[in-house]
Design a protein around this motif. Sequence first.
Motif, PDB file in Angstrom:
ATOM      1  N   VAL A  12      49.857  49.010  42.151  1.00 11.36           N
ATOM      2  CA  VAL A  12      49.139  50.205  42.584  1.00 11.36           C
ATOM      3  C   VAL A  12      49.079  51.177  41.415  1.00 11.36           C
ATOM      4  O   VAL A  12      50.124  51.558  40.871  1.00 11.36           O
ATOM      5  CB  VAL A  12      49.840  50.867  43.789  1.00 11.36           C
ATOM      6  CG1 VAL A  12      49.063  52.105  44.239  1.00 11.36           C
ATOM      7  CG2 VAL A  12      49.992  49.876  44.939  1.00 11.36           C
ATOM      8  N   CYS A  13      47.886  51.580  41.040  1.00  8.85           N
ATOM      9  CA  CYS A  13      47.687  52.486  39.909  1.00  8.85           C
ATOM     10  C   CYS A  13      47.355  53.875  40.434  1.00  8.85           C
ATOM     11  O   CYS A  13      46.282  54.096  41.000  1.00  8.85           O
ATOM     12  CB  CYS A  13      46.574  51.980  39.006  1.00  8.85           C
ATOM     13  SG  CYS A  13      46.848  50.314  38.372  1.00  8.85           S
ATOM     14  N   GLY A  14      48.287  54.800  40.291  1.00  8.04           N
ATOM     15  CA  GLY A  14      48.103  56.153  40.782  1.00  8.04           C
ATOM     16  C   GLY A  14      49.018  56.438  41.950  1.00  8.04           C
ATOM     17  O   GLY A  14      48.985  55.730  42.965  1.00  8.04           O
ATOM     18  N   LYS A 139      43.344  40.688  36.290  1.00  9.33           N
ATOM     19  CA  LYS A 139      44.644  40.014  36.220  1.00  9.33           C
ATOM     20  C   LYS A 139      45.817  40.984  36.061  1.00  9.33           C
ATOM     21  O   LYS A 139      46.959  40.613  36.319  1.00  9.33           O
ATOM     22  CB  LYS A 139      44.654  39.030  35.042  1.00  9.33           C
ATOM     23  CG  LYS A 139      43.627  37.916  35.153  1.00  9.33           C
ATOM     24  CD  LYS A 139      43.934  36.992  36.323  1.00  9.33           C
ATOM     25  CE  LYS A 139      43.009  35.784  36.354  1.00  9.33           C
ATOM     26  NZ  LYS A 139      43.308  34.884  37.509  1.00  9.33           N
ATOM     27  N   GLY A 140      45.525  42.173  35.606  1.00  3.76           N
ATOM     28  CA  GLY A 140      46.589  43.138  35.380  1.00  3.76           C
ATOM     29  C   GLY A 140      46.077  44.323  34.599  1.00  3.76           C
ATOM     30  O   GLY A 140      44.852  44.515  34.448  1.00  3.76           O
ATOM     31  N   THR A 157      45.337  44.265  42.210  1.00  2.68           N
ATOM     32  CA  THR A 157      45.494  45.623  41.691  1.00  2.68           C
ATOM     33  C   THR A 157      44.747  46.583  42.599  1.00  2.68           C
ATOM     34  O   THR A 157      43.642  46.278  43.065  1.00  2.68           O
ATOM     35  CB  THR A 157      44.944  45.718  40.254  1.00  2.68           C
ATOM     36  OG1 THR A 157      45.687  44.829  39.404  1.00  2.68           O
ATOM     37  CG2 THR A 157      45.070  47.141  39.707  1.00  2.68           C
ATOM     38  N   ILE A 158      45.352  47.747  42.868  1.00  2.00           N
ATOM     39  CA  ILE A 158      44.696  48.778  43.681  1.00  2.00           C
ATOM     40  C   ILE A 158      44.495  50.018  42.829  1.00  2.00           C
ATOM     41  O   ILE A 158      45.447  50.554  42.261  1.00  2.00           O
ATOM     42  CB  ILE A 158      45.528  49.147  44.930  1.00  2.00           C
ATOM     43  CG1 ILE A 158      45.923  47.900  45.717  1.00  2.00           C
ATOM     44  CG2 ILE A 158      44.731  50.093  45.819  1.00  2.00           C
ATOM     45  CD1 ILE A 158      46.830  48.201  46.908  1.00  2.00           C
ATOM     46  N   LEU A 410      40.709  43.153  43.049  1.00  2.00           N
ATOM     47  CA  LEU A 410      40.768  44.594  42.836  1.00  2.00           C
ATOM     48  C   LEU A 410      40.321  45.314  44.110  1.00  2.00           C
ATOM     49  O   LEU A 410      39.324  44.923  44.737  1.00  2.00           O
ATOM     50  CB  LEU A 410      39.858  44.994  41.673  1.00  2.00           C
ATOM     51  CG  LEU A 410      39.799  46.487  41.306  1.00  2.00           C
ATOM     52  CD1 LEU A 410      41.161  46.995  40.835  1.00  2.00           C
ATOM     53  CD2 LEU A 410      38.741  46.714  40.233  1.00  2.00           C
ATOM     54  N   LEU A 411      41.062  46.338  44.482  1.00  2.00           N
ATOM     55  CA  LEU A 411      40.696  47.209  45.605  1.00  2.00           C
ATOM     56  C   LEU A 411      40.687  48.648  45.112  1.00  2.00           C
ATOM     57  O   LEU A 411      41.352  48.987  44.127  1.00  2.00           O
ATOM     58  CB  LEU A 411      41.692  47.069  46.752  1.00  2.00           C
ATOM     59  CG  LEU A 411      41.621  45.793  47.584  1.00  2.00           C
ATOM     60  CD1 LEU A 411      42.908  45.591  48.374  1.00  2.00           C
ATOM     61  CD2 LEU A 411      40.425  45.821  48.526  1.00  2.00           C
ATOM     62  N   VAL A 412      39.943  49.493  45.800  1.00  2.00           N
ATOM     63  CA  VAL A 412      39.947  50.922  45.495  1.00  2.00           C
ATOM     64  C   VAL A 412      40.284  51.676  46.776  1.00  2.00           C
ATOM     65  O   VAL A 412      39.842  51.309  47.870  1.00  2.00           O
ATOM     66  CB  VAL A 412      38.594  51.380  44.915  1.00  2.00           C
ATOM     67  CG1 VAL A 412      37.443  51.131  45.879  1.00  2.00           C
ATOM     68  CG2 VAL A 412      38.645  52.848  44.502  1.00  2.00           C
TER      69      VAL A 412
END
Length: 477
Positions: A12-14, A139-140, A157-158, A410-412
């Motif tokens: 999770v990014c953020g 992939k990352g 990844t989100i 990838l998800l947002v």
Amino acid sequence: MLGYYGSYDVVVCGGGTSGVAAAISSARTGAKTLLIERVGQLGGQMNFSGPPGFSFAHLFNARHEQIIGGFAEETHKRLLEQGDALPHILPKWRSHYTFSYVDPDWWGLLVYQMMQENGVELMLHSLVTEVIKDGNDVKGVVVEHPSGRSIVMGKVTIDCTGEGEVCYQAGAAYEIESKDILEPSTVAFTADGVDWDKVLNYIKSNIDEFLFEQVHIPYNNMTIEEIKAEVLKVTDITEMGEIMGFLSLRKIGVETGEWHNQSGVGFFLMPKGGKILAHFQHSSHVGDADCTDVRDITRVEVECRNQDIIAWKFFKKYVPGFENAYIVRVCPEVRIRETRRIMGDYKIVFEDVAEARKFDDVIGKSAFPTGAKHAVGDKALALGGKAEPKDGGSHDIPYRALVPLGLENLLVAGKAISADRPSHHRFLQQTIVTGQAAGVAAALCARDGITPRELENDVKELQKILMDQGAILYGVH
């Protein structure tokens, strides 16, 4: 020096409202989860850059049916039980505005506890700078931090960055308005020492200055005289919720140059230690800026603080009840209302919100109206139109709006999900809903070795787990 940090089921990014909900929900669904956040504070606009304590507005629709549960309700309930939140406030005369105030600092402390309770690994003070791809497969990510640069690999990844930064780096399709009409940004601040009896008496004595919004609520079914009568019965300032108006005072301030004339005059309420504080989320509005541009966002940070000083001097001089008030906190960075919207397999549009549409792949609900909500002047408000969900109901948020076009794994989530401009899902209760859904979806994909797009073929397990986690998907308007 580029090193290898580790591999995870879900990255999770953020760590704002959507990211916190995503990471905890992912871990609860059985995924090895890493949450990457560029600062040391979790919570984003809830307690770092935005309107603290106000994030849980609109957990109910205009019929006062609860439409948002899950992570938002869970955290509100836990804080209410320990005395750091107020009960749900459902004012009859503001049917489409409901409030569920929490102490933002205790909310921030709670989410750290919940990370540990659920085994989420944290990577703080770390900024995602690149996306690792194989064709269209994500992939990352590459992360920069005080000790250098690291590769983080993830099955899914989100992007919970708010501005769609990871999706942008991955080459996702997106929409963004020209900067002259983007919603303005704000540096908020909070004040204590307010004489709330004086404030409430002023509102009651100048009631017409505070009811301009309520007149236009389609599901309210109350006359202006009935609304006034309800307001005159109010004895506790918390029943007012958001307080916007002071029109005659604003007119004086504009004429004398003591108000910056970039926003309305008002504030939200914030619970703190058994008291109520005034939180100024509207007192600085800087427009004509694209906050994905470092030059613009730097200018915004500076000018917002200039406007805050002007606004505070105005309140101290003109607004009854603020004579002895004082500022207790200034948010450390700007609240960005609008930048990129990442285009997904479904795009939420004006008619979906206005018609209170329902979807087979529902992952949550929203009762917030369409239309840009803030403007410097009238430029942003002139676009897209504004409508409440019909019959006082809510619309479904479809899972497909979280799946970026043309990219896999990838998800947002959060304010960058796929929507047209009037339907921009930037409000904090909406970001928590989409974050929770993205976290569960990513965990299921990692477990089953499928992509988020393949999950679109059967979302029943996703929906079941969300409901097990308290989300409300059915049974309300």
